[in-house]
Structure formats: C-alpha cells, structure tokens
Design an enzyme around this catalytic site. Structure first.
Site, PDB file in Angstrom:
ATOM      1  N   LYS A 128       0.822  -1.214   0.000  1.00  0.00           N
ATOM      2  CA  LYS A 128       0.000   0.000   0.000  1.00  0.00           C
ATOM      3  C   LYS A 128       0.856   1.263   0.000  1.00  0.00           C
ATOM      4  O   LYS A 128       0.595   2.191  -0.767  1.00  0.00           O
ATOM      5  CB  LYS A 128      -0.940   0.026   1.221  1.00  0.00           C
ATOM      6  CG  LYS A 128      -1.908  -1.130   1.287  1.00  0.00           C
ATOM      7  CD  LYS A 128      -2.934  -0.961   2.406  1.00  0.00           C
ATOM      8  CE  LYS A 128      -2.336  -0.974   3.787  1.00  0.00           C
ATOM      9  NZ  LYS A 128      -1.765  -2.266   4.204  1.00  0.00           N
ATOM     10  N   ARG A 139      -9.749   0.379   9.223  1.00  0.00           N
ATOM     11  CA  ARG A 139      -9.342  -0.999   9.507  1.00  0.00           C
ATOM     12  C   ARG A 139     -10.399  -1.752  10.297  1.00  0.00           C
ATOM     13  O   ARG A 139     -10.195  -2.911  10.624  1.00  0.00           O
ATOM     14  CB  ARG A 139      -8.062  -0.977  10.327  1.00  0.00           C
ATOM     15  CG  ARG A 139      -6.768  -1.204   9.495  1.00  0.00           C
ATOM     16  CD  ARG A 139      -5.616  -1.028  10.459  1.00  0.00           C
ATOM     17  NE  ARG A 139      -4.393  -1.681  10.155  1.00  0.00           N
ATOM     18  CZ  ARG A 139      -3.331  -1.080   9.596  1.00  0.00           C
ATOM     19  NH1 ARG A 139      -3.406   0.155   9.151  1.00  0.00           N
ATOM     20  NH2 ARG A 139      -2.212  -1.736   9.449  1.00  0.00           N
ATOM     21  N   ARG A 172      11.544  -6.155   4.605  1.00  0.00           N
ATOM     22  CA  ARG A 172      11.431  -4.712   4.875  1.00  0.00           C
ATOM     23  C   ARG A 172      12.007  -4.380   6.251  1.00  0.00           C
ATOM     24  O   ARG A 172      12.604  -3.318   6.447  1.00  0.00           O
ATOM     25  CB  ARG A 172       9.952  -4.302   4.808  1.00  0.00           C
ATOM     26  CG  ARG A 172       9.714  -2.816   4.970  1.00  0.00           C
ATOM     27  CD  ARG A 172       8.269  -2.444   4.689  1.00  0.00           C
ATOM     28  NE  ARG A 172       7.407  -2.645   5.833  1.00  0.00           N
ATOM     29  CZ  ARG A 172       6.086  -2.433   5.833  1.00  0.00           C
ATOM     30  NH1 ARG A 172       5.473  -2.044   4.726  1.00  0.00           N
ATOM     31  NH2 ARG A 172       5.367  -2.628   6.906  1.00  0.00           N
ATOM     32  N   ARG A 218      11.413  -0.579  11.696  1.00  0.00           N
ATOM     33  CA  ARG A 218      10.144  -0.795  12.395  1.00  0.00           C
ATOM     34  C   ARG A 218      10.217  -2.082  13.212  1.00  0.00           C
ATOM     35  O   ARG A 218      10.404  -3.161  12.657  1.00  0.00           O
ATOM     36  CB  ARG A 218       8.999  -0.901  11.376  1.00  0.00           C
ATOM     37  CG  ARG A 218       8.577   0.427  10.813  1.00  0.00           C
ATOM     38  CD  ARG A 218       7.460   0.254   9.811  1.00  0.00           C
ATOM     39  NE  ARG A 218       6.292  -0.448  10.321  1.00  0.00           N
ATOM     40  CZ  ARG A 218       5.137  -0.528   9.667  1.00  0.00           C
ATOM     41  NH1 ARG A 218       5.004   0.054   8.499  1.00  0.00           N
ATOM     42  NH2 ARG A 218       4.123  -1.188  10.188  1.00  0.00           N
ATOM     43  N   ARG A 234      -0.320  -9.530  13.033  1.00  0.00           N
ATOM     44  CA  ARG A 234      -0.905  -8.424  12.235  1.00  0.00           C
ATOM     45  C   ARG A 234      -1.750  -8.995  11.094  1.00  0.00           C
ATOM     46  O   ARG A 234      -2.824  -8.473  10.790  1.00  0.00           O
ATOM     47  CB  ARG A 234       0.211  -7.524  11.684  1.00  0.00           C
ATOM     48  CG  ARG A 234       0.825  -6.637  12.774  1.00  0.00           C
ATOM     49  CD  ARG A 234       2.213  -6.154  12.417  1.00  0.00           C
ATOM     50  NE  ARG A 234       2.227  -5.222  11.297  1.00  0.00           N
ATOM     51  CZ  ARG A 234       3.313  -4.953  10.558  1.00  0.00           C
ATOM     52  NH1 ARG A 234       4.459  -5.573  10.822  1.00  0.00           N
ATOM     53  NH2 ARG A 234       3.243  -4.099   9.581  1.00  0.00           N
TER      54      ARG A 234
END
Ligand code: AMP
Length: 191
Positions: free
Chosen positions: A14, A89, A128, A134, A146
């Site tokens: 996204k 969400r 990532r 993160r 998640r």
C-alpha cells in the site's frame, strides 16, 4: 473529490503504491500508520498510547484512530482528494469515515484492495524489517499477528464497501509498475 481507500494486509504494498498514486492524481496521502509513527517519534501522549498496541501488532482503539484521522483531514481543507492508506481498519472506522465525508458533502469513491498470499506477506515484511527500522516488521510472530488481525477485524471493511459496489480486488503480486497499472485501471473505472 477523489477519495480512495488503499486496502490490503500488512506488506501488500500500500505504501509503495500510494507514493505513485499521489503523483498521478495529485491528491493527499494519509497513512494512519505513518501518523502514529510520527507521534511515537515525538513521544507525544498519542504516540505513547499507540506504541502499546503497535508493538504487539494490535489495532490502536477506534476512538483514538478516528480522532487523529479527522484532525489530519481537517488540517488539509483544500485538497482535491485523499488516499486513505491503512484506514479504515474496522467497521466502526468505516462508518465514522462515511459520516465524516458526508458532512463535507463528499464520499468514498472506491476501495482498491491489494491481494497477496500470506507467505509472500511474511517474506516481504521480514525483508522490509532489515531496513525499515520498524520493530513490528522484525518479529515473525508479530507479523503473523498483524495478518491474523487483518483477517479477523479488517477484511470485513472490503465487504462493507462491496455492498455499494465500491470494492475492487487487485492482484498484488507482480512488478510495482504492473500493480500500479492495475490500480489505475480500477480507479479510473470507478471515477
Ligand atoms: P501500518 O503502517 O498501516 O502497517 O500500521 C502500523 C500499526 O499502526 C498497525 O499495526 C496498528 O497498530 C496501527 N494502526 C495503523 N492504522 C490503524 C488503524 N486504522 N486502526 C488501528 N490501528 C492502526
């Protein structure tokens, strides 16, 4: 106004696609995840609260998230459109967004969802995590949490907008350009 919801599980691309879409359509990008990370980085009360949830891969409570989102929209009154990335969400977030946009005499134009298999998501997020800094991208258990929360709490938002024929499922595997072209085709059809 062109109001797009860029939808899909964590790691579906996204953020990457939003960067290209804002350039093409000249609209504002609002990522609730980025807003929370900004608040966290500045140690604000909102950031400190959000951190409890984000660290575990859980959703920040609706009330907090919706308030933050509205503030961001209201701070940008003159935009010609918005890409909502990572929001809504939950169904209450979707209902709040619809009511909020209606007050402004506008509405969600389309929800475009990136479809990516779970194992590919885990692979992308771990990758990532090597450079994103993160904490929630660095731990496979948190990543899987998640994804499972996406399925249990978030996926229904697709069906919610499908009721009005606004949801579109886009294959999210392929090159960034291929996926971008698919998104643009779906968005242009919806406008
Ligand atoms: P993201 O950058 O979209 O992957 O979001 C990172 C984290 O921020 C999520 O795992 C949640 O903890 C929190 N978050 C972002 N957007 C929302 C939202 N719309 N509702 C609740 N929590 C959110």
């Amino acid at each position: 106004m062109l109001n797009l919801i860029l939808f899909g599980p964590p790691g579906s691309g996204k953020g990457t696609q939003a960067e290209n879409l804002i350039e093409k359509y000249g609209i504002l990008h609002i990522s609730t995840g980025d807003l929370f990370r900004y608040e966290m980085g500045n140690n604000t009360p909102l950031g400190i609260k959000a951190k409890e949830y984000m660290a575990k891969g859980e959703l920040v409570p609706d009330e907090v998230t919706i308030g933050m989102l509205k503030n961001k929209v209201d701070a940008n009154p003159d935009v010609s459109g918005i890409i909502f990335d990572g929001f809504p969400r939950t169904i209450p977030q979707a209902e709040a967004l619809d009511a909020f946009l209606q007050e402004k005499n506008t509405e969600v134009t389309a929800l475009v969802a990136l479809d990516v298999p779970d194992e590919e998501l885990v692979k992308r997020l771990l990758n990532r995590g090597k450079s994103s800094g993160r904490a929630d991208d660095n731990d496979e258990e948190i990543i899987r949490n998640r994804i499972s929360i996406y399925k249990s709490e978030t996926a229904q938002v697709f069906d919610y907008y499908a009721q009005n024929g606004k949801s579109k499922l886009i294959p999210g595997v392929g090159s960034i350009e291929e996926i971008f072209d698919r998104l643009v085709a779906a968005i242009d059809e919806a406008c």
